[in-house]
Scaffold this motif. Structure first.
Motif, short mmCIF file in Angstrom:
data_model
loop_
_atom_site.label_atom_id
_atom_site.label_comp_id
_atom_site.label_asym_id
_atom_site.label_seq_id
_atom_site.Cartn_x
_atom_site.Cartn_y
_atom_site.Cartn_z
N THR A 183 -11.10 37.76 -6.53
CA THR A 183 -10.97 36.61 -7.43
C THR A 183 -10.12 35.53 -6.80
O THR A 183 -10.44 34.33 -6.88
CB THR A 183 -10.33 37.06 -8.75
N VAL A 184 -9.05 35.94 -6.14
CA VAL A 184 -8.17 34.96 -5.51
C VAL A 184 -8.88 34.26 -4.36
O VAL A 184 -8.77 33.05 -4.18
CB VAL A 184 -6.88 35.65 -5.03
N VAL A 185 -9.61 35.02 -3.56
CA VAL A 185 -10.30 34.41 -2.40
C VAL A 185 -11.36 33.43 -2.87
O VAL A 185 -11.51 32.33 -2.31
CB VAL A 185 -10.92 35.52 -1.54
N ARG A 186 -12.13 33.78 -3.91
CA ARG A 186 -13.14 32.87 -4.41
C ARG A 186 -12.52 31.59 -4.99
O ARG A 186 -13.11 30.52 -4.90
CB ARG A 186 -13.96 33.56 -5.50
N GLY A 187 -11.30 31.77 -5.60
CA GLY A 187 -10.68 30.59 -6.17
C GLY A 187 -10.18 29.62 -5.10
O GLY A 187 -9.97 28.44 -5.40
N GLN A 188 -10.03 30.05 -3.87
CA GLN A 188 -9.53 29.19 -2.80
C GLN A 188 -10.63 28.55 -1.97
O GLN A 188 -10.34 27.81 -1.04
CB GLN A 188 -8.63 30.02 -1.85
N THR A 189 -11.89 28.75 -2.32
CA THR A 189 -12.99 28.19 -1.50
C THR A 189 -13.06 26.68 -1.63
O THR A 189 -13.40 25.98 -0.67
CB THR A 189 -14.33 28.83 -1.94
N ASN A 190 -12.72 26.09 -2.86
CA ASN A 190 -12.82 24.65 -3.07
C ASN A 190 -11.50 23.91 -2.85
O ASN A 190 -11.43 22.69 -3.05
CB ASN A 190 -13.28 24.39 -4.51
N VAL A 191 -10.47 24.62 -2.46
CA VAL A 191 -9.15 23.99 -2.29
C VAL A 191 -9.15 23.03 -1.12
O VAL A 191 -8.61 21.92 -1.18
CB VAL A 191 -8.05 25.07 -2.12
N GLY A 192 -9.72 23.33 -0.04
CA GLY A 192 -9.74 22.47 1.15
C GLY A 192 -10.40 21.14 0.87
O GLY A 192 -9.95 20.09 1.29
N GLN A 193 -11.56 21.18 0.16
CA GLN A 193 -12.27 19.94 -0.15
C GLN A 193 -11.44 19.06 -1.07
O GLN A 193 -11.36 17.84 -0.85
CB GLN A 193 -13.63 20.28 -0.81
N ASP A 194 -10.81 19.64 -2.08
CA ASP A 194 -9.95 18.85 -2.98
C ASP A 194 -8.78 18.23 -2.23
O ASP A 194 -8.38 17.08 -2.49
CB ASP A 194 -9.43 19.73 -4.11
#
Length: 784
Positions: free
Chosen positions: A81-92
């Motif tokens: 769950t944590v890894v999936r939540g970090q997939t869009n962090v770089g783009q933001d």
């Protein structure tokens, strides 16, 4: 191979998961946990041993494995769950960065616009302030110019007014104007290079000089010099009265002309003193032969009074170049002779009335004007010294004449021997002279006066004291050898009369008073004289003279009583002691000695009550004279029988008791005799008793007799042993063998201090001797 790969994976994983202590501490603070799996030092083996501590606990292994697997699955789900939540962090993040960069660019643009506007504003302000500074400088220069012009106008006008007022002698207005002109001129010190300003400054200086000369000329005209008229010493009080009137006139007429801090009145008085001292010194040198003592003392008294007047009126601050003198008060004295002296007339009156305890006056502060005029009299004080020499010589002659006319002092049995009144008169006169001279000078005249004091102290001791002591060889009532030889039992012995004894005691008391007072006089003279001259004041020789008078007086008293007892001792030595058949009461010679002691000692004691220590000396000297003489006469009593020796022993004990009681004999108040006197009597009379005991001892066997002699007398002298053998009445043939045995039995000479003390231990103590004497008395009474 699979197992090895798994082990390598585990090691790599552990290496990756190895965190630093700071990170581990932060994790523990953020996520606190008690689970052993979360500990940094987790050990799988220990954890398994904790889960399965015994073999029986392995029965639940499946249940434990299932729990761990369930926990693992939960952890996997959380990680996923944590890894999936970090997939869009770089783009933001990239989008936020782009927006921030755009905002910064817009901010830079606004800052640049503001900076440009600020530079334009600064340029405008500089242009505005430049104009203001120019106006400011112009205003300051204008103000300075106006002020300088005003000062210049004031200076020029002031100088003109100053010159005009000086010519018109308007000193009151000039005083204020001159101060103002000087203050204005200070502003032009930096403009002295300008010729006009320098010219004004020179005019001001010229006006000051002219003003000073003009004022001095006016004062000289106002106080015309009528010519100095130098009067003789008898008119000196008129001179001081004149300056007092002038000072009063000055204060009334001219006192307000000068500032108070100039102390003009004091300066006038000081200048008058300097002129007076110079003129008086000059005229006294010219008319030195006309100076008389009364005239000199009159002038000195008036001068010192005037100096005291100046000290009360002025502070003395002008005497040391305008600096006030700092007066140092001398240290307080504890000597009663050094108290503040009252007036000589009051002092003499107090001495006549016997008023000794006078209230002390507070010591007056030192006079800064002392000697400012009176110093001129010091070279002529020899006239005063010569006068005192003459007066003291006449005073001593009057004392001698009065003593001859009035005779010796009357017997005094109540309050002790009377001190001759002449000695009090002498020291009162000494004190008066010392006070007068110290007020005139503390230098060489005081030394000269001290020499005069020494001269007449010696003359008083010789002419009044020693010269009036009774003579032991006088025929009329005095003491002579022939009269002593004619004495019979019961007759009165020729000796000093009651008046002569009282005279000796009075002279002794007077000498003691003079001794103590001379010592105080020396201390006082040292205080009065300059410090550099104190070593030249020494009255030790005069004090020794009075000590000699005291010793001579005591010796006369001792000789009188001693000579009175001589016939009795002579009678004792002439008695036939070998014919005495029985022991009775004390012998007649003892009664005679006691009679003389009872006649003389109470008179001497009562007349020396005020000098008790000298009465003690008399007792000691009499004991030291009488006891050896008694022992000498005791050796002359030969031969002596046993009964005669017992009678002599009883007589010796009686004399011993009388001598021990000598200091208080015949007195209603019984005092214990001084220990020093008692020791002398006990030692001397015990020796006499031991001599008689040896005489009483049987001379056979010889060895016992000799040893007993050495034990009792501790006397290694052959002559003494020979005398005792003579007292026993032994023949010469018997004595020779005993003398030889005595020489053989003598103890070896002591080698040190211990040996000298060993013989003294053989002598009986006074208490033992008293006990033996009492036993002997009881034995005598039984025989009677």
């Amino acid at each position: 191979m699979m197992e090895e790969e798994e082990l390598e994976f585990v090691e790599e994983l552990e290496a990756v998961l190895q965190l630093t202590p700071d990170v581990q501490l932060a994790i523990e603070q953020v996520f606190p946990s008690q689970d052993p799996l979360d500990r940094a030092d987790f050990n799988a083996v220990e954890y398994i041993n904790t889960l399965f501590p015994t073999e029986q606990s392995l029965a639940n292994i499946d249940e434990v494995v299932n729990k761990i697997r369930l926990k693992i699955r939960r952890l996997d789900d959380n990680i996923r769950t944590v890894v999936r939540g970090q997939t869009n962090v770089g783009q933001d993040g990239r989008q936020a960065l782009e927006e921030a960069q755009k905002a910064i660019q817009q901010l830079f643009g606004k800052i640049k616009d503001i900076k440009d506007k600020a530079e334009k504003s600064e340029q405008m302000v500089k242009e505005i302030t430049r104009d203001i500074k120019q106006l400011d400088h112009a205003k300051r220069h204008l103000t300075t110019s106006i002020t300088t012009l005003n000062h210049l106008h004031m200076l020029a006008g002031g100088v003109d007014s100053l010159e005009a007022m000086t010519r018109r002698r308007q000193y009151g207005e000039v005083a204020n104007l001159l101060q103002g002109v000087m203050n204005v001129l200070e502003h032009f010190h930096k403009y002295m290079g300008i010729p006009q300003i320098r010219q004004l400054s020179e005019r001001v200086k010229a006006a000051q000089t002219e003003l000073g000369q003009q004022i001095l000329a006016d004062f000289e005209e106002a106080f015309p010099s009528q010519g100095t008229k130098v009067a003789w010493l008898d008119k000196i009080d008129r001179r001081y009265a004149w300056i007092k009137r002038q000072l009063v006139d000055y204060e009334e007429k001219y006192g307000r002309m000068f500032p108070r801090e100039w102390y003009m009145a004091e300066r006038i008085a000081v200048e008058f003193c300097h002129i007076t001292r110079t003129e008086l010194a000059k005229i006294m040198r010219t008319r030195a032969k006309e100076i008389e003592v009364k005239l000199l003392l009159f002038a000195i008294q008036r001068t010192t009074n005037f100096e005291g007047f100046l000290a009360k009126r002025f502070s003395g601050c002008t005497l040391t170049d305008g600096t006030l003198k700092k007066l140092e008060s001398p240290p307080a004295s504890t000597n009663p002779f050094l108290e503040d002296e009252p007036a000589p007339e009051m002092e003499e009156l107090a001495m006549e009335k016997g008023d000794v305890e006078q209230p002390k006056k507070p010591k007056a502060p030192d006079n800064p004007f002392h000697g400012i005029v009176s110093k001129c009299f010091e070279p002529h004080l020899y006239v005063y010294i010569e006068s005192q020499d003459k007066n003291l010589g006449e005073l001593i002659d009057r004392f001698v004449a009065d003593f001859k006319a009035q005779g010796p002092p009357k017997p005094n049995t109540d309050e002790g021997g009377a001190v001759l009144p002449s000695c009090a008169d002498l020291f009162v006169y000494y004190k008066k002279c010392m006070v007068q001279c110290s007020q005139l000078s503390t230098g060489e005249p005081m030394i000269a006066l001290t020499t005069i004091f020494q001269k007449y102290l010696r003359e008083y001791a010789w002419k009044i004291l020693s010269g009036n002591l009774p003579k032991t060889t006088s025929s009329g009532g005095g003491l002579t050898i022939s009269s002593l030889l004619k004495e019979k039992e019961g007759s009165e012995v020729a000796k000093f009369t009651l008046e002569e004894l009282c005279l000796i005691c009075s002279i002794l008391s007077t000498a003691e008073y003079c001794l103590a007072t001379t010592q105080q006089l020396e201390e006082k003279l040292k205080e009065k004289v300059d410090v550099s001259l104190t070593e030249r004041i020494n009255l030790t020789g005069e004090m020794d003279t009075f000590s000699t008078v005291i010793s001579s007086s005591i010796q006369l008293l001792v000789q009188d009583l001693d000579a009175a007892c001589d016939p009795a001792l002579t009678a004792m030595s002439k008695m036939q002691w070998q014919n005495v058949e029985h022991v009775g009461d004390q012998s007649p010679y003892v009664t005679s000695v006691i009679l003389h002691i009872k006649q003389n000692v109470p008179i001497i004691r009562d007349n020396l009550a005020s000098t008790r220590k000298y009465f003690t000396q008399f007792c000691i000297k009499f004991a030291n004279s009488f006891i050896p003489k008694f022992i000498t006469h005791l050796f002359k009593c030969k031969p002596i029988s046993m009964v005669g020796a017992e009678q002599l022993l009883l007589d010796t004990h009686s004399l011993k008791m009388v001598l021990l009681d000598l200091p208080s004999i015949g007195s209603q108040v019984v005092r214990k005799a001084p220990a020093s006197y008692t020791k002398i009597v006990v030692k001397g009379m015990t020796r006499a008793e031991m001599i008689l005991k040896v005489v009483m001892a049987p001379h056979e066997p010889l060895v016992v007799f000799v040893d007993n002699y050495i034990k009792l007398l501790t006397d290694c002298n052959t002559e003494t042993f020979q005398k005792i053998l003579d007292m026993k009445g032994l023949k010469r043939s018997e004595q020779s063998s005993m003398l030889e045995l005595f020489r053989q039995r003598l103890p070896a000479p002591p080698s040190g201090p211990e040996g000298s003390g060993s013989l003294s231990l053989l002598a009986p103590t006074p208490e033992q001797e008293s006990s033996r004497i009492r036993k002997l008395e009881k034995l005598i009474k039984k025989r009677l």
